[in-house]
Design an enzyme around this catalytic site. Structure first.
Site, PDB file in Angstrom:
ATOM      1  N   LYS A 167       0.843  -1.201   0.000  1.00 14.96           N
ATOM      2  CA  LYS A 167       0.000   0.000   0.000  1.00 14.96           C
ATOM      3  C   LYS A 167       0.873   1.244   0.000  1.00 14.96           C
ATOM      4  CE  LYS A 167      -3.865   2.120   2.569  1.00 14.96           C
ATOM      5  NZ  LYS A 167      -4.747   1.996   3.763  1.00 14.96           N
TER       6      LYS A 167
ATOM      7  N   SER B   9      -9.703   1.982   2.997  1.00 14.57           N
ATOM      8  CA  SER B   9      -8.840   2.759   2.133  1.00 14.57           C
ATOM      9  C   SER B   9      -7.818   1.903   1.385  1.00 14.57           C
ATOM     10  CB  SER B   9      -8.098   3.814   2.961  1.00 14.57           C
ATOM     11  OG  SER B   9      -7.220   3.186   3.887  1.00 14.57           O
TER      12      SER B   9
ATOM     13  N   SER C 161      -9.847  -0.377   7.321  1.00 11.90           N
ATOM     14  CA  SER C 161      -9.339  -0.193   5.958  1.00 11.90           C
ATOM     15  C   SER C 161      -8.664  -1.406   5.327  1.00 11.90           C
ATOM     16  CB  SER C 161      -8.371   0.986   5.914  1.00 11.90           C
ATOM     17  OG  SER C 161      -9.100   2.181   5.991  1.00 11.90           O
TER      18      SER C 161
END
Ligand SMILES: [Zn+2]
Lengths: 485, 481
Positions: free
Chosen positions: A78, A153, A177
């Protein structure tokens, strides 16, 4: 054989038997990303050259006799997690050209384990969001239905797995997330106990809630990834010096007699009917496997969302103050006076949602409001934590839906932040209490979209969460269903 | 006497002498090239996290114990949020509602009177960097070397009543920190800084007047002068029927006045909240006791001992012990040659003058002082043995400072040995008397004052080396015959 369809454990087995090389496996992943990512947009940066070099190094290590479940396995990271020498943007224009000067501890650990970094995955800006529509660069699409969001997210990390672009990914989970996009994309995602994994080198959103978590096609894959990144880090004072159990070898235990609590507050009105049904039948599967299921109560659940948004935004308002255009990142208004330069830089660099949260947090901490908001929220947080302690005095794990709905359409909730905030209604409390939580597939809705089941455990009992999830996974076939081409 | 009374509270920031910074491993060394002592943590790179330096806490406990504070077993870090280019994180990690040390006191001496100044708190925090403004005014640069250097903030109760008391308090506080070896006390380099909160109120009234904060004072003299100026200014404003505003003022040492920096009416809101990246700070009783056991002798105790052991006057003892380096020097000299009062005079006089002139009074250590203690002791021994006169000694001392030679060397090389033999002195007296027959006649007819003239002439004739006592005795014998 389609190498991209392999799970981490399958890939590891083939690599170990030398039936495939990491260079082949990595090549297939990169190829796949090239073929699909113009539509999916899982990645912000694809590190093809770095990946192939790392794959060669992994093959060389294996040739020298080294082994390991991640040695030579392609992963995505990420883009809020720092990767030395590689652009790390946190999904924000303010860090658009920022090249990380050091590796996050989790990055270092993955690379030391021999994992191959194929790229940096898209995310909501500074990990603030539940749909990955708040990325400063591009909206990631859900591989199951490209008109829908992948969740957020860590949407890029979840979509990358679902789209078979790599074997594993890392996400971060502040209010859900990792778990919520895992549910939306039909994969497995785990948020470890707060303190289990180092946050050093992870772009901070809300320090007291953030935790890095693994994402993979299967529970076993997640267990392998967590085993690699967990453990005390002297660079992170909040990481806990406790031994890390051998998660993978502990997976196969029976769950006969496992006490499973089902919190009544998590089956709320307005929840999608398919989700409700899928989760209830998942609970019956657990019962059939020998678990003792009982209904429990977490009475302060209704305060979790407001409590979360006060604490998370307060911490975020402070954590994001460092993006001021002085030392790195975007700088606008250089010719102007200092205040103007700050204003221009931050106005131009941050997106709407980030600004909204900074303002909320600044307000919550400001003189005269601190007691009524921030302090009050901390007190409620304690009550929420006590709810869980109470339940865990009689239960081994808690099982809930991961999200109230399946993946929604792109744009459907962007105009209503409050609606969007409710996407994380079932995951937020777990962050407030610092507990380990995992989401795994437990069915599909009438539109063919994946539904997630959340398993929550006591602090530092990730192995129990994995065991329950693994037993369920072995007893069902949801994880075997993949996105059709 | 003024009809107003003054209320002064002091906030002191003391930079701690740890090897590394408070939240990272970077060096704290002063004077490194700009931005050399930095890392991702103190530059606030994305993802960087603080890790507490245990030594800083130990230093904090040391200071707290020496200043008679309670040490909190449970304290906490907080974030103080504000924007400034030299503050990389956009917040300063400090302590706020739960500081490490509470409720202490420091005894001071002012004009021979003793007074107790209470301390509100001592807490730990990190220093900021430094902005450097380009001389052409078109660019500003930032040096982050100092960023993250540990500081103690020491806050007094508003119990100080005059500039002299403020100065005495600061000197005592600096002495304590130096004795503890946790701060070098260098005001010019900013490792010991002070802000003063000054207000005045009509004598006898209880509510506090409007408070003005004064910053930018980098010497004890500046503190005294700034407070004096501020008292005068405030008295004039109130005396003229005016109203004071709560504000921050800067001391301008060149113009010797304070000027307004910013009004407190638009007060900063620092949005303090507990630092989530650091755990609450727990200090065990065992740790506190461990630190207490290793506390060194402190200034008050040393002063009393110096009076007791060497029989020095109180004043001498105060001057000599108010700085650890000076006291160390003095005691080292006395150990070499035991004439405590003579050595005290030399240290307080010529030595401290030279140290001040050469600006060597900033560091804690004395090894680079020009005259080592054993050499000063040896010189005093030469005086006492009659080898050189006190007057010659002044010249010898300066020569020691300039050349680094010992007194014995200088005396031998320059032939400065005092003449005590009667022969050469009598010869000199005879020739002086022969050369000044008229003056001799005047003296003998009653003009006693001329005696000094003859002494001077004899000393001149012997190049100052004649033993003055001998000259006196022999001259009187000759003239009064
Ligand atoms: Zn540093």
């Amino acid at each position: 054989m389609d190498l991209t369809r392999l799970t981490i454990e399958e890939a590891a087995a083939l690599l170990a038997k030398k039936e495939i090389s990491s260079v082949e496996l990595t090549g297939a992943a990169v190829e796949r990303i090239r073929a699909t990512d113009t539509e999916i947009h899982s990645f912000l940066t694809v590190t093809e050259d770095v990946a192939l070099a790392q794959a060669q190094a992994a093959d060389a290590r294996r040739a020298r006799g080294e082994t390991g479940p991640l040695l030579g396995v392609p992963v995505g990271i990420k883009d809020v997690i720092l990767t030395k020498g590689i652009r790390t943007t946190a999904g924000s224009k303010i860090l658009e050209h920022f090249v990380a000067p050091y590796d996050a501890t989790v990055t270092r650990k993955l690379l030391d384990a021999g994992a191959v970094c194929v790229g940096k995955t898209n995310c909501d800006e500074f990990a603030m969001g539940s749909s990955t529509e708040n990325s400063g660069f591009v909206v990631t699409r859900n591989p199951w239905d490209r008109s829908r969001v992948p969740g957020g997210s860590s949407g890029g990390s979840a979509a990358a797995i679902a789209a078979a672009q790599c074997q594993g990914t890392l996400g971060t989970d502040t209010g859900g997330s990792v778990r919520q996009p895992a549910a939306c994309c039909g994969i497995v995602g785990m948020k470890p106990t707060y303190g289990r994994v180092s946050r050093y080198g992870v772009v901070a959103y809300a320090s007291s809630l953030d935790q890095v978590g693994p994402m993979a096609r299967t529970v076993t894959g997640c267990a392998h990834l967590l085993a690699a990144i967990a453990g005390h880090d002297p660079h992170d004072s909040t990481s806990v010096p406790r031994p890390v159990p051998d998660y993978v070898s502990l997976l196969a235990g029976s769950i006969k007699g496992l006490r499973v609590g089902i919190p009544r507050e998590y089956f709320v009105e307005g929840m999608q009917a398919d989700v409700d049904q899928a989760v209830r039948s998942a609970v019956r599967v657990l019962e059939r496997l020998g678990a003792q299921v009982s209904e429990v109560s977490l009475p302060h659940t209704e305060y979790a969302v407001p409590t979360y948004y006060l604490i998370a935004t307060a911490e975020a308002s402070s954590n994001l103050a460092r993006y001021d255009g002085i030392r790195y990142g975007l700088r606008l208004g250089e010719q102007e006076a200092l205040l103007k330069m700050y204003q221009r830089t931050r106005a131009g660099g941050f997106g709407t949602e980030v600004k909204r949260r900074i303002m909320l947090g600044t307000y919550a901490l400001s003189a005269g409001y601190y007691d009524a908001y921030y302090l009050k929220a901390q007190k409620v947080r304690t009550l929420i934590r006590r709810d869980f302690e109470q339940v865990f005095s009689t239960q081994d794990v808690i099982v809930t839906p991961t999200a109230p709905t399946t993946a929604f359409r792109i744009g459907e909730k962007t105009s209503d932040p409050l609606q969007m905030y409710l996407s994380d209604i079932f995951t937020i409390s777990i962050n407030l209490a610092g507990l380990p939580g995992l989401s795994l597939p437990c069915g599909f809705d009438r539109n063919g979209l994946p539904i997630g089941l959340q398993v929550v455990g006591r602090p530092f009992e990730e192995e129990k969460v994995f065991q329950a999830a693994y037993a369920y996974e072995q007893a069902t076939e949801w994880h075997e269903k993949t996105v059709d081409e | 006497m003024s009809s107003y009374e003054t209320i002064i509270g002091l906030e002191v920031h003391a930079e701690l002498l740890t090897q590394s910074k408070v939240f990272c491993a970077c060096s704290t060394q002063f004077g490194a090239p700009p931005n050399q002592n930095t890392c991702p943590v103190c530059l606030a790179m994305p993802g960087a996290l603080p890790v507490l330096n245990r030594r800083v806490v130990e230093f904090g406990i040391r200071a707290g114990l020496a200043a008679n504070c309670q040490i909190a077993s449970h304290s906490r870090w907080a974030r103080k949020n504000y924007f400034y280019p030299d503050l990389p994180k956009g917040y300063q990690i400090s302590q706020y509602e739960l500081p490490l040390c509470l409720n202490g006191f420091i005894d001071i001496e002012d004009n021979g009177e003793s007074k107790r100044v209470r301390l509100t708190r001592i807490h730990m925090e990190e220093d900021t960097g430094k902005n450097i403004h380009d001389a052409h005014g078109d660019a500003s640069l930032v040096d982050f070397n100092r960023c993250g250097v540990p500081l103690l903030e020491i806050v007094s109760e508003p119990e100080i009543r005059s500039p002299q008391e403020a100065s005495a308090y600061l000197r005592k506080l600096r002495a304590i920190l130096q004795y503890l070896e946790i701060c070098d006390g260098n005001m010019e380099e900013g490792s010991f800084r002070c802000d003063a909160n000054v207000s005045i109120r009509p004598r006898g009234s209880t509510p506090l007047g409007t408070k003005v904060e004064i910053k930018n004072m980098n010497s004890f003299r500046a503190v005294e002068r700034a407070i004096e100026y501020e008292i005068k200014r405030q008295t004039e404003v109130l005396g003229g029927g005016g109203r004071l505003v709560q504000e921050t003022r800067l001391w301008d040492p060149d113009r010797e006045l304070t000027r307004s920096m910013r009004s407190k009416e638009s007060a900063d809101d620092y949005r303090y909240f507990p630092e989530p990246d650091l755990l609450p700070l727990l200090v065990s009783d065992a740790w506190i006791e461990e630190v207490r056991r290793h506390l060194p002798e402190l200034p008050d105790a040393r002063r009393q001992r110096v009076v007791r052991e060497y029989g020095l006057p109180e004043y001498d003892a105060l001057v000599l012990t108010l700085r650890k380096d000076v006291a160390d020097y003095y005691e080292a000299a006395v150990r070499q040659y035991r004439n405590p009062k003579a050595l005290s005079n030399w240290v307080m006089g010529d030595l401290l003058r030279i140290i001040r002139e050469r600006k060597l009074d900033n560091a804690l250590v004395i090894h680079d002082w020009p005259v080592p203690p054993e050499r000063l002791a040896a010189m005093v021994e030469l005086i006492d043995s009659g080898e050189i006169s006190g007057k010659i000694a002044k010249a010898v001392f300066d020569e020691m400072v300039n050349t680094g030679k010992t007194a014995v060397q200088i005396v031998a090389e320059q032939g400065l040995t005092q003449i005590s033999d009667e022969g050469p002195i009598l010869n000199a007296i005879d020739s002086v008397i022969a050369a000044h027959a008229d003056k001799v006649a005047q003296y003998r007819s009653g003009k006693d004052k001329l005696f000094g003239f003859f002494v001077g002439q004899v000393m001149k004739a012997t190049q100052g080396k004649a033993n003055p006592q001998k000259v006196n005795d022999l001259l009187r014998e000759k003239l009064d015959r």
